[in-house]
Design a protein around this motif. Structure first.
Motif, PDB file in Angstrom:
ATOM      1  N   GLN A  67       6.073  89.241  35.445  1.00 53.30           N
ATOM      2  CA  GLN A  67       6.474  88.177  36.375  1.00 53.30           C
ATOM      3  C   GLN A  67       7.013  88.862  37.635  1.00 53.30           C
ATOM      4  N   HIS A  71       5.985  79.979  29.055  1.00 55.24           N
ATOM      5  CA  HIS A  71       5.053  79.966  27.920  1.00 55.24           C
ATOM      6  C   HIS A  71       5.507  80.965  26.847  1.00 55.24           C
ATOM      7  N   THR A  90       2.504  85.300  37.890  1.00 58.20           N
ATOM      8  CA  THR A  90       2.108  86.231  36.838  1.00 58.20           C
ATOM      9  C   THR A  90       1.132  87.275  37.380  1.00 58.20           C
ATOM     10  N   ALA A 132       8.119  73.178  32.160  1.00 59.31           N
ATOM     11  CA  ALA A 132       6.755  73.696  32.384  1.00 59.31           C
ATOM     12  C   ALA A 132       5.967  72.935  33.461  1.00 59.31           C
ATOM     13  N   ASP A 157       1.523  74.133  39.380  1.00 57.48           N
ATOM     14  CA  ASP A 157       0.303  74.241  38.579  1.00 57.48           C
ATOM     15  C   ASP A 157      -0.361  75.605  38.725  1.00 57.48           C
ATOM     16  N   PRO A 192       5.304  80.575  35.114  1.00 54.66           N
ATOM     17  CA  PRO A 192       4.637  79.968  33.948  1.00 54.66           C
ATOM     18  C   PRO A 192       4.514  80.893  32.748  1.00 54.66           C
ATOM     19  N   HIS A 227       8.235  79.618  40.188  1.00 55.18           N
ATOM     20  CA  HIS A 227       6.900  79.632  39.578  1.00 55.18           C
ATOM     21  C   HIS A 227       6.826  80.777  38.563  1.00 55.18           C
TER      22      HIS A 227
END
Lengths: 271, 140
Positions: free
Chosen positions: B62, A205, B116, A236, A241, A201, A199
């Motif tokens: 991250q 991005h 994140t 992606a 999600d 993202p 995970h």
């Protein structure tokens, strides 16, 4: 150094009034949307070790079986060399996990050769020597730090030469090889906890944005770069999600296949 | 002549900016040094910049569940009070432990989720109009 440069350039543009109470106790929650996008858009790319050591805690991966037999072939294509350099440095982190001194030393030498091909050899000469010395005495923590340093030195030297785009490709190449190894290990002993490591993202991005805004037209139009743009778009939706979303085994396998094929394309192009 | 003067001014300004970010970086590494003895690896990459008093900047990181992190902030301005706090993607504070000594500030995080996170840097007090800062992190 790029992140420092970005932050320096951004100085004065992205400043917000702070609550004086922060000096005593930070607020339990903040509204992240109140920060301008650009001030939080830059992300430090983790080195592969950061995720590899979690895998060590979750199980006992066979790191030696993850090492590649060949470090790949370089061509005269600068995009390919930069991507290949990223994969080779990532391989260094795998070799450290495998505690394979000879492989680590080979990789250190290869980093030097590839750096020479894109005129940043001076920046990593000392690192390369240090990698060899520290691998000889099996100081793995120090070797890991030298690979991290080599990565930053190469990128810094490229930026000094005005090759920011090329520096991004080094990072992307390393991330793709790291992800290939990560997914290889997860799929052999799948758990939701280990799959959650995918995970990422913000990184996906970040890389997509960087590749979409390459200023060097030749690099921007490169076949490998285009292939990686498509790879990132395909990855992606597969990495969850939201925070804590379960990443199914099927997604892990798909990401592994895609990253494996891309690494093969990077390492064999023109060979 | 005008172009040369502008170029020289720009070189001077950029050089000065890097000088204080580099100094701040030395302090950030100093803040991280105690954790190296505890088995943490300090990253060679770093964030940095400068801020006015009571200004904040957020940067992304991250982080991986299963790791432990120390984020270490340093400034080149003597007597300045600065802080770093870590928030998850929903804006919830995730600091586990923090410490502050002089111009150094550190915070420990044990992410409960992989994803994140946001490090928010704040300059609370400073004798300078702009305060240079640098942030590094260590992991194990």
């Amino acid at each position: 150094m790029l992140n420092i440069l970005n932050a320096v350039v951004a100085m004065g543009f992205f400043s917000f009034a702070a609550n004086p109470l922060h000096a005593q106790k930070p607020p339990e929650t903040v509204d992240l949307s109140s920060f301008p996008g650009q001030s939080i858009d830059d992300v430090l790319v983790p080195v592969p070790s950061e995720v590899f050591i979690v895998l060590d805690k979750l199980g006992n991966p066979n790191w030696r079986s993850e090492l590649r037999g060949s470090l790949g072939h370089q061509t005269g294509n600068r995009a390919q060399v930069a991507l290949l350099l990223g994969t080779v440095i990532a391989e260094g982190f795998v070799a450290v996990e495998a505690e394979d001194s000879e492989q680590v030393k080979d990789i250190g030498r290869r980093v030097l050769t590839l750096s020479k091909a894109i005129n940043v050899e001076k920046a990593v000469l000392e690192r390369s020597k240090s990698i060899t010395e520290k691998a000889d005495v099996k100081d793995w923590i120090a070797v890991r730090k030298e690979f991290d340093g080599a990565l930053q030195d190469v990128k810094g030297a490229m930026q000094e030469l005005g090759d920011d785009d090329l520096a991004q490709l080094v990072s992307v190449g390393g991330w793709i090889r790291g992800t290939e190894v990560l997914t290889s290990i997860i799929r052999k002993n799948y758990t939701t906890d280990s799959a959650e490591l995918l995970h990422q993202p913000a990184l996906v991005h970040f890389f997509s944005k960087k590749l979409d805004t390459l200023s060097n037209k030749r690099l921007a139009d490169d076949d490998l770069v285009e292939r990686i743009r498509k790879l990132l778009s395909a990855i992606a939706p597969l990495i969850g999600d939201g925070e804590g979303a379960v990443i199914p085994q099927e997604n892990v396998t798909r990401i592994h296949k895609m990253t494996r094929d891309t690494v093969a394309a990077i390492t064999s192009k023109g060979a | 002549m005008k172009k040369i003067l502008i170029s020289l001014l720009l070189i001077l300004l950029v050089g000065t900016a890097f000088a204080y970010v580099d100094d701040a970086l030395s302090f950030a590494y100093e803040a991280a040094s105690p954790y190296v003895k505890k088995g943490f690896s300090v990253r060679e990459d770093a964030w940095g910049g400068d801020l006015g008093v009571k200004d904040q900047q957020a940067v992304q990181a991250q982080l991986f569940k299963g790791n432990e992190y120390w984020f270490c902030l340093g400034t080149d301005v003597k007597g300045a009070i600065i802080s770093v706090n870590i928030y998850d993607a929903k804006g919830n504070l995730v600091n586990v432990e923090s410490s502050r000594a002089g111009r150094l500030s550190s915070v420990r995080v044990e992410p409960q989720r992989t994803g994140t996170y946001y490090a928010i840097v704040t300059v609370h007090k400073s004798s300078q109009e702009r305060t240079g800062w640098a942030l590094v992190y260590a992991y194990k």
